[in-house]
Design a protein around this motif. Structure first.
Motif, PDB file in Angstrom:
ATOM      1  N   ARG A  45      28.328 -15.864  30.040  1.00 60.32           N
ATOM      2  CA  ARG A  45      26.866 -15.973  29.887  1.00 60.32           C
ATOM      3  C   ARG A  45      26.375 -15.784  28.460  1.00 60.32           C
ATOM      4  O   ARG A  45      25.346 -16.332  28.089  1.00 60.32           O
ATOM      5  CB  ARG A  45      26.161 -14.940  30.783  1.00 60.32           C
ATOM      6  N   ARG A  46      27.048 -14.932  27.710  1.00 64.66           N
ATOM      7  CA  ARG A  46      26.676 -14.663  26.312  1.00 64.66           C
ATOM      8  C   ARG A  46      25.215 -14.260  26.154  1.00 64.66           C
ATOM      9  O   ARG A  46      24.535 -14.688  25.222  1.00 64.66           O
ATOM     10  CB  ARG A  46      26.960 -15.869  25.431  1.00 64.66           C
ATOM     11  N   SER A  47      24.719 -13.421  27.064  1.00 65.67           N
ATOM     12  CA  SER A  47      23.334 -12.967  26.937  1.00 65.67           C
ATOM     13  C   SER A  47      23.310 -11.471  26.636  1.00 65.67           C
ATOM     14  O   SER A  47      24.273 -10.743  26.906  1.00 65.67           O
ATOM     15  CB  SER A  47      22.546 -13.254  28.218  1.00 65.67           C
ATOM     16  N   THR A  48      22.202 -11.033  26.083  1.00 62.30           N
ATOM     17  CA  THR A  48      22.047  -9.625  25.732  1.00 62.30           C
ATOM     18  C   THR A  48      22.135  -8.733  26.965  1.00 62.30           C
ATOM     19  O   THR A  48      22.738  -7.663  26.917  1.00 62.30           O
ATOM     20  CB  THR A  48      20.703  -9.404  25.018  1.00 62.30           C
ATOM     21  N   ARG A  49      21.553  -9.165  28.069  1.00 60.58           N
ATOM     22  CA  ARG A  49      21.604  -8.356  29.294  1.00 60.58           C
ATOM     23  C   ARG A  49      23.033  -8.131  29.751  1.00 60.58           C
ATOM     24  O   ARG A  49      23.412  -7.025  30.128  1.00 60.58           O
ATOM     25  CB  ARG A  49      20.805  -9.017  30.414  1.00 60.58           C
ATOM     26  N   TYR A  50      23.837  -9.166  29.720  1.00 61.85           N
ATOM     27  CA  TYR A  50      25.235  -9.037  30.133  1.00 61.85           C
ATOM     28  C   TYR A  50      26.003  -8.131  29.156  1.00 61.85           C
ATOM     29  O   TYR A  50      26.871  -7.364  29.569  1.00 61.85           O
ATOM     30  CB  TYR A  50      25.909 -10.402  30.246  1.00 61.85           C
ATOM     31  N   VAL A  93      19.479   4.942  28.813  1.00 61.13           N
ATOM     32  CA  VAL A  93      18.705   4.207  27.803  1.00 61.13           C
ATOM     33  C   VAL A  93      19.038   2.717  27.843  1.00 61.13           C
ATOM     34  O   VAL A  93      18.134   1.866  27.820  1.00 61.13           O
ATOM     35  CB  VAL A  93      18.956   4.790  26.391  1.00 61.13           C
ATOM     36  N   LEU A  94      20.322   2.382  27.922  1.00 66.51           N
ATOM     37  CA  LEU A  94      20.719   0.967  27.921  1.00 66.51           C
ATOM     38  C   LEU A  94      20.244   0.235  29.174  1.00 66.51           C
ATOM     39  O   LEU A  94      19.793  -0.913  29.085  1.00 66.51           O
ATOM     40  CB  LEU A  94      22.232   0.837  27.773  1.00 66.51           C
ATOM     41  N   VAL A  95      20.333   0.886  30.320  1.00 64.39           N
ATOM     42  CA  VAL A  95      19.858   0.243  31.555  1.00 64.39           C
ATOM     43  C   VAL A  95      18.347   0.040  31.491  1.00 64.39           C
ATOM     44  O   VAL A  95      17.837  -1.042  31.823  1.00 64.39           O
ATOM     45  CB  VAL A  95      20.262   1.064  32.800  1.00 64.39           C
ATOM     46  N   LEU A  96      17.610   1.048  31.048  1.00 66.21           N
ATOM     47  CA  LEU A  96      16.161   0.894  30.931  1.00 66.21           C
ATOM     48  C   LEU A  96      15.797  -0.181  29.911  1.00 66.21           C
ATOM     49  O   LEU A  96      14.863  -0.958  30.126  1.00 66.21           O
ATOM     50  CB  LEU A  96      15.507   2.223  30.554  1.00 66.21           C
ATOM     51  N   TYR A  97      16.537  -0.252  28.813  1.00 64.23           N
ATOM     52  CA  TYR A  97      16.280  -1.291  27.821  1.00 64.23           C
ATOM     53  C   TYR A  97      16.563  -2.681  28.394  1.00 64.23           C
ATOM     54  O   TYR A  97      15.807  -3.626  28.153  1.00 64.23           O
ATOM     55  CB  TYR A  97      17.120  -1.050  26.564  1.00 64.23           C
ATOM     56  N   ALA A  98      17.638  -2.809  29.165  1.00 63.95           N
ATOM     57  CA  ALA A  98      17.957  -4.099  29.786  1.00 63.95           C
ATOM     58  C   ALA A  98      16.846  -4.516  30.742  1.00 63.95           C
ATOM     59  O   ALA A  98      16.447  -5.687  30.782  1.00 63.95           O
ATOM     60  CB  ALA A  98      19.295  -4.027  30.525  1.00 63.95           C
ATOM     61  N   VAL A  99      16.326  -3.571  31.500  1.00 61.95           N
ATOM     62  CA  VAL A  99      15.219  -3.871  32.415  1.00 61.95           C
ATOM     63  C   VAL A  99      13.975  -4.254  31.621  1.00 61.95           C
ATOM     64  O   VAL A  99      13.285  -5.224  31.943  1.00 61.95           O
ATOM     65  CB  VAL A  99      14.939  -2.660  33.334  1.00 61.95           C
ATOM     66  N   TYR A 100      13.689  -3.516  30.560  1.00 60.78           N
ATOM     67  CA  TYR A 100      12.526  -3.799  29.718  1.00 60.78           C
ATOM     68  C   TYR A 100      12.627  -5.184  29.084  1.00 60.78           C
ATOM     69  O   TYR A 100      11.668  -5.942  29.059  1.00 60.78           O
ATOM     70  CB  TYR A 100      12.402  -2.727  28.634  1.00 60.78           C
ATOM     71  N   ARG A 101      13.819  -5.518  28.583  1.00 56.12           N
ATOM     72  CA  ARG A 101      14.024  -6.831  27.936  1.00 56.12           C
ATOM     73  C   ARG A 101      13.897  -7.994  28.901  1.00 56.12           C
ATOM     74  O   ARG A 101      13.565  -9.094  28.510  1.00 56.12           O
ATOM     75  CB  ARG A 101      15.410  -6.893  27.290  1.00 56.12           C
ATOM     76  N   SER A 102      14.181  -7.728  30.177  1.00 54.70           N
ATOM     77  CA  SER A 102      14.132  -8.835  31.132  1.00 54.70           C
ATOM     78  C   SER A 102      12.697  -9.298  31.352  1.00 54.70           C
ATOM     79  O   SER A 102      12.477 -10.456  31.675  1.00 54.70           O
ATOM     80  CB  SER A 102      14.787  -8.447  32.457  1.00 54.70           C
TER      81      SER A 102
END
Length: 115
Positions: A45-50, A93-102
């Motif tokens: 996928r090469r995405s930031t979330r992944y 922090v990383l999980v919350l950031y991933a949710v925020y970025r989505s």
């Protein structure tokens, strides 16, 4: 630390040592499989979330390895706590950031007031 067996650890009941070792080994194996699955998914996928989720899974592997090292006397309890709680914080922090970025989903279906 002058012990090399989990059965000699002063803070661990010798009857529970085998259970703890099995649980931690299963955690290491399980999180390692998930981590490599995350690496494969990220490569596709090469995405930031992944990438963020793969990093989180890698932290879980490290956390489990540190726990196993502590049981065998390779990691001091103070280092164990610093690493594990630091990983917990970083994972959150990383999980919350991933949710925020989505952000807001584009696949939302508007709710009709007729129904």
């Amino acid at each position: 630390m002058d012990y090399t067996s989990p059965f000699d650890v002063p803070w661990l009941d010798p009857q529970l040592a085998p259970v703890l070792i099995v649980v931690i080994v299963l955690a290491v194996v399980g999180t390692t499989v998930l981590f490599f699955s995350g690496v494969v998914a990220y490569r596709r996928r090469r995405s930031t979330r992944y990438l963020l989720i793969t990093i989180v899974l890698g932290l879980l592997v490290g956390r489990s390895v540190v726990g196993l090292g502590t049981v065998f006397g390779l990691v001091p309890m103070t280092v164990h706590h610093l690493v594990e709680h630091g990983c917990d914080f970083t994972i959150a922090v990383l999980v919350l950031y991933a949710v925020y970025r989505s952000g807001p989903g584009t696949d939302r279906v508007p709710v009709s007031s007729d129904e």
